[in-house]
Scaffold this motif. Structure first.
Motif, short mmCIF file in Angstrom:
data_model
loop_
_atom_site.label_atom_id
_atom_site.label_comp_id
_atom_site.label_asym_id
_atom_site.label_seq_id
_atom_site.Cartn_x
_atom_site.Cartn_y
_atom_site.Cartn_z
N THR A 78 88.38 73.50 70.16
CA THR A 78 88.72 74.63 69.29
C THR A 78 87.80 75.82 69.54
OG1 THR A 78 89.50 73.11 67.57
CG2 THR A 78 88.98 75.37 66.89
N LEU A 79 86.50 75.56 69.70
CA LEU A 79 85.54 76.63 69.96
C LEU A 79 85.81 77.29 71.31
CD1 LEU A 79 82.22 75.01 68.68
CD2 LEU A 79 83.61 76.75 67.54
N ILE A 80 86.12 76.48 72.32
CA ILE A 80 86.38 77.04 73.65
C ILE A 80 87.57 77.98 73.63
CG2 ILE A 80 87.15 76.46 75.99
CD1 ILE A 80 85.46 73.93 75.81
N PHE A 81 88.69 77.52 73.05
CA PHE A 81 89.89 78.37 72.98
C PHE A 81 89.66 79.60 72.10
CE2 PHE A 81 92.10 74.33 74.17
CZ PHE A 81 92.67 74.80 75.35
N SER A 82 88.88 79.43 71.04
CA SER A 82 88.60 80.56 70.15
C SER A 82 87.76 81.62 70.85
CB SER A 82 87.87 80.08 68.89
OG SER A 82 88.66 79.16 68.16
N PHE A 83 86.76 81.19 71.63
CA PHE A 83 85.91 82.14 72.34
C PHE A 83 86.69 82.85 73.45
CE2 PHE A 83 82.02 79.50 71.02
CZ PHE A 83 81.79 80.34 69.94
N PHE A 117 87.20 86.96 73.60
CA PHE A 117 86.86 87.83 74.72
C PHE A 117 88.09 88.58 75.23
CE2 PHE A 117 83.08 85.15 74.85
CZ PHE A 117 82.10 86.07 75.16
N VAL A 118 89.24 87.91 75.27
CA VAL A 118 90.47 88.57 75.73
C VAL A 118 90.88 89.67 74.76
CG1 VAL A 118 92.93 88.23 76.16
CG2 VAL A 118 91.28 86.57 77.05
N ILE A 119 90.87 89.37 73.46
CA ILE A 119 91.28 90.35 72.46
C ILE A 119 90.31 91.52 72.41
CG2 ILE A 119 91.62 90.71 69.97
CD1 ILE A 119 92.65 87.85 69.81
N SER A 120 89.00 91.25 72.48
CA SER A 120 88.01 92.34 72.43
C SER A 120 88.16 93.27 73.63
CB SER A 120 86.59 91.76 72.37
OG SER A 120 86.31 90.99 73.52
N GLU A 121 88.44 92.71 74.81
CA GLU A 121 88.65 93.55 75.99
C GLU A 121 89.93 94.38 75.85
OE1 GLU A 121 88.34 95.34 79.72
OE2 GLU A 121 86.86 94.38 78.41
N ILE A 173 81.84 85.82 67.14
CA ILE A 173 81.14 84.56 67.38
C ILE A 173 80.65 83.95 66.07
CG2 ILE A 173 79.04 83.57 68.36
CD1 ILE A 173 79.41 85.41 70.75
N PHE A 174 80.01 84.76 65.22
CA PHE A 174 79.53 84.25 63.93
C PHE A 174 80.70 83.83 63.05
CE2 PHE A 174 75.65 86.53 65.13
CZ PHE A 174 74.69 85.60 64.75
N SER A 175 81.79 84.59 63.09
CA SER A 175 82.95 84.25 62.26
C SER A 175 83.58 82.92 62.70
CB SER A 175 83.99 85.37 62.35
OG SER A 175 85.15 85.04 61.62
N ILE A 176 83.69 82.73 64.02
CA ILE A 176 84.27 81.49 64.54
C ILE A 176 83.40 80.30 64.17
CG2 ILE A 176 84.77 80.22 66.66
CD1 ILE A 176 85.68 82.89 67.88
#
Length: 224
Positions: free
Chosen positions: A43-48, A52-56, A93-96
């Motif tokens: 879950t953490l891997i997919f969330s991160f 990164f994709v959304i922020s870019e 990151i903190f939210s996730i």
């Protein structure tokens, strides 16, 4: 008979679901009061990755669509977009971690270990990262500027967290660590004015007509 057949069909599916749940609930390590299971790790891997994709994507939208409507230079737009991206990643990151029940106090030990690592082997990386933030905030150089630092002269095409990309007149991309822009003298030819002058020494024979040579050079310049 039909009921028994249905039970026979659903049994493998139920067994697979139970096996999958058991696999995902396997505990890897303890993080304070939390446990890092295989399911939580995935879950953490997919969330991160999504973060990164959304922020870019948001950075590009901000730079190329929203800020482009205003009278803001390209370099300033890129700097604002990069800073917004960093803030989104940090907050995400903190939210996730909090959403998935990760005990953030457990990262105190990890932060201490990272601090030791920075003290011994990551000094240059940290120095370049902090220098990159200073460049983005103070903007001594921006994307599109014509600069000279050390033996490198060219146009700034990208400012990232660790380094800055410069393209020379020969179309060679040179990656310069950000710390060099803070520790060394930097000549920014286009800091206050986008009009930049180039010097091209031309050697000619003494017997040539200077006026004729001037006309030829001006003609070549106008065609290029």
């Amino acid at each position: 008979m039909q009921s028994e057949a249905n039970n026979t069909k659903t049994a493998p599916v139920s067994n697979f679901i139970d096996w999958l749940e058991e696999l995902l609930n396997i505990s890897l390590i303890n993080l304070g009061e939390s446990k890092l299971t295989i399911g939580l790790l995935l879950t953490l891997i997919f969330s991160f990755i999504a973060l990164f994709v959304i922020s870019e994507w948001l950075r590009r939208l901000l730079v190329n669509k929203i800020l482009k409507r205003y009278d803001i230079t390209t370099g300033t737009r890129q700097s604002i977009g990069t800073m917004v991206k960093y803030l989104l990643i940090l907050a995400g990151i903190f939210s996730i971690l909090q959403t998935n029940g990760i005990d953030l106090s457990a990262f105190g030990v990890l932060a201490g270990a990272i601090g030791v690592g920075i003290g011994f082997g990551l000094q240059n990386v940290t120095n370049n990262f902090i220098s990159g933030l200073i460049i983005l905030f103070e903007q001594p150089i921006k994307v599109g500027d014509r600069i000279e630092v050390g033996d490198v002269t060219g146009d700034v095409i990208k400012i990232s967290a660790r380094s800055t990309m410069i393209v020379t007149n020969d179309n060679i991309t040179i990656i310069v660590p950000n710390s060099q822009f803070i520790d060394s003298q930097v000549i920014n030819w286009s800091h206050s004015d986008r009009m930049v002058r180039f010097n091209f020494p031309v050697g000619i024979s003494y017997k040539e007509n200077p006026q004729r040579v001037k006309e030829i050079l001006l003609d070549v310049a106008k065609k290029n």
